[in-house]
Design an enzyme around this catalytic site. Structure first.
Site, PDB file in Angstrom:
ATOM      1  N   GLU A 132       0.822  -1.211   0.000  1.00  0.00           N
ATOM      2  CA  GLU A 132       0.000   0.000   0.000  1.00  0.00           C
ATOM      3  C   GLU A 132       0.859   1.265   0.000  1.00  0.00           C
ATOM      4  O   GLU A 132       0.593   2.204  -0.753  1.00  0.00           O
ATOM      5  CB  GLU A 132      -0.919  -0.030   1.234  1.00  0.00           C
ATOM      6  CG  GLU A 132      -1.932   1.094   1.291  1.00  0.00           C
ATOM      7  CD  GLU A 132      -2.707   1.099   2.612  1.00  0.00           C
ATOM      8  OE1 GLU A 132      -3.072   0.012   3.119  1.00  0.00           O
ATOM      9  OE2 GLU A 132      -2.932   2.201   3.146  1.00  0.00           O
ATOM     10  N   HIS A 183       8.547  -0.011   5.728  1.00  0.00           N
ATOM     11  CA  HIS A 183       8.018   0.019   7.103  1.00  0.00           C
ATOM     12  C   HIS A 183       7.868  -1.399   7.624  1.00  0.00           C
ATOM     13  O   HIS A 183       7.516  -2.311   6.879  1.00  0.00           O
ATOM     14  CB  HIS A 183       6.686   0.770   7.194  1.00  0.00           C
ATOM     15  CG  HIS A 183       5.660   0.321   6.210  1.00  0.00           C
ATOM     16  ND1 HIS A 183       5.702   0.680   4.883  1.00  0.00           N
ATOM     17  CD2 HIS A 183       4.571  -0.473   6.337  1.00  0.00           C
ATOM     18  CE1 HIS A 183       4.669   0.143   4.240  1.00  0.00           C
ATOM     19  NE2 HIS A 183       3.975  -0.573   5.106  1.00  0.00           N
ATOM     20  N   HIS A 228       5.783  -3.697  10.246  1.00  0.00           N
ATOM     21  CA  HIS A 228       4.577  -3.770  11.082  1.00  0.00           C
ATOM     22  C   HIS A 228       4.928  -4.555  12.348  1.00  0.00           C
ATOM     23  O   HIS A 228       5.400  -5.692  12.251  1.00  0.00           O
ATOM     24  CB  HIS A 228       3.460  -4.555  10.373  1.00  0.00           C
ATOM     25  CG  HIS A 228       2.889  -3.903   9.153  1.00  0.00           C
ATOM     26  ND1 HIS A 228       1.710  -3.195   9.175  1.00  0.00           N
ATOM     27  CD2 HIS A 228       3.317  -3.876   7.863  1.00  0.00           C
ATOM     28  CE1 HIS A 228       1.437  -2.757   7.943  1.00  0.00           C
ATOM     29  NE2 HIS A 228       2.395  -3.158   7.128  1.00  0.00           N
TER      30      HIS A 228
HETATM   31  P1  AMP Z   1       1.447  -1.931   3.523  1.00  0.00           P
HETATM   32  O1  AMP Z   1       2.086  -0.886   2.624  1.00  0.00           O
HETATM   33  O2  AMP Z   1       0.627  -2.925   2.741  1.00  0.00           O
HETATM   34  O3  AMP Z   1       2.458  -2.590   4.415  1.00  0.00           O
HETATM   35  O4  AMP Z   1       0.404  -1.179   4.470  1.00  0.00           O
HETATM   36  C1  AMP Z   1       0.534   0.179   4.819  1.00  0.00           C
HETATM   37  C2  AMP Z   1       0.001   0.383   6.210  1.00  0.00           C
HETATM   38  O5  AMP Z   1       0.080   1.789   6.488  1.00  0.00           O
HETATM   39  C3  AMP Z   1      -1.482  -0.021   6.415  1.00  0.00           C
HETATM   40  O6  AMP Z   1      -1.564  -0.925   7.516  1.00  0.00           O
HETATM   41  C4  AMP Z   1      -2.190   1.306   6.688  1.00  0.00           C
HETATM   42  O7  AMP Z   1      -3.235   1.196   7.616  1.00  0.00           O
HETATM   43  C5  AMP Z   1      -1.059   2.171   7.212  1.00  0.00           C
HETATM   44  N1  AMP Z   1      -1.254   3.607   6.984  1.00  0.00           N
HETATM   45  C6  AMP Z   1      -1.545   4.210   5.819  1.00  0.00           C
HETATM   46  N2  AMP Z   1      -1.653   5.556   5.988  1.00  0.00           N
HETATM   47  C7  AMP Z   1      -1.422   5.786   7.306  1.00  0.00           C
HETATM   48  C8  AMP Z   1      -1.386   6.953   8.122  1.00  0.00           C
HETATM   49  N3  AMP Z   1      -1.620   8.177   7.610  1.00  0.00           N
HETATM   50  N4  AMP Z   1      -1.128   6.825   9.447  1.00  0.00           N
HETATM   51  C9  AMP Z   1      -0.889   5.597   9.971  1.00  0.00           C
HETATM   52  N5  AMP Z   1      -0.907   4.459   9.255  1.00  0.00           N
HETATM   53  C10 AMP Z   1      -1.169   4.537   7.942  1.00  0.00           C
END
Ligand code: AMP
Length: 130
Positions: free
Chosen positions: A88, A93, A95
């Site tokens: 996404e 990052h 988790h």
């Molecule tokens: P991924 O790139 O698939 O590892 O997921 C991106 C993660 O970032 C997801 O779990 C989202 O909920 C989180 N995310 C996206 N935008 C924000 C934000 N503005 N603040 C905190 N978390 C975010």
């Protein structure tokens, strides 16, 4: 263009900050799998985790370790799970997810939290960060 996480790190977009050092920033995931779900981000904007240098990767893991230790103290759970996805947001990052069941790490079941709950979770975790 700066990634959404770079904008968070620079304070242009608000976040529930948990910890920070010179090279990393940790904050609560806004759409958490479970209470305390935290993202650990290198300030240097890189898309994929294995495009980091070995040293940058090790630094990120060391910082994530310290955040996970704080999570263990702040959140009641069976263990802290770790996952790297990035489908996404194309800014590396990690988790860190407090786990009680397998589905907590599957990114399907989501927890709805109020602003006050996010604030108090971030405060509780950052209190234990060393
Ligand atoms: P991924 O790139 O698939 O590892 O997921 C991106 C993660 O970032 C997801 O779990 C989202 O909920 C989180 N995310 C996206 N935008 C924000 C934000 N503005 N603040 C905190 N978390 C975010």
């Amino acid at each position: 263009m700066a990634s959404i996480f770079t904008k968070i790190i620079q304070g242009e977009i608000p976040s529930y900050k948990v910890a920070e050092d010179e090279k990393h920033f940790a904050f609560l995931d806004i759409n958490p799998n479970a209470k305390g779900h935290t993202l650990v981000v290198p300030k240097k904007e890189e898309n994929k985790i294995f495009d980091l240098s070995e040293e940058e990767y090790s630094d990120l893991m060391s910082f994530s370790y310290r955040v996970a230790k704080a999570l263990e103290k702040a959140i009641t759970c069976k263990r802290i799970g770790m996952s790297v996805v990035g489908l996404e947001v194309p800014h590396v990052h990690v988790h860190l997810v407090p786990l009680n069941a397998m589905e907590d790490i599957q990114f399907t079941k989501k927890e709805k939290l109020t602003n006050e709950e996010f604030i108090s979770l971030a405060e509780e975790i950052s209190k234990h960060f060393e």
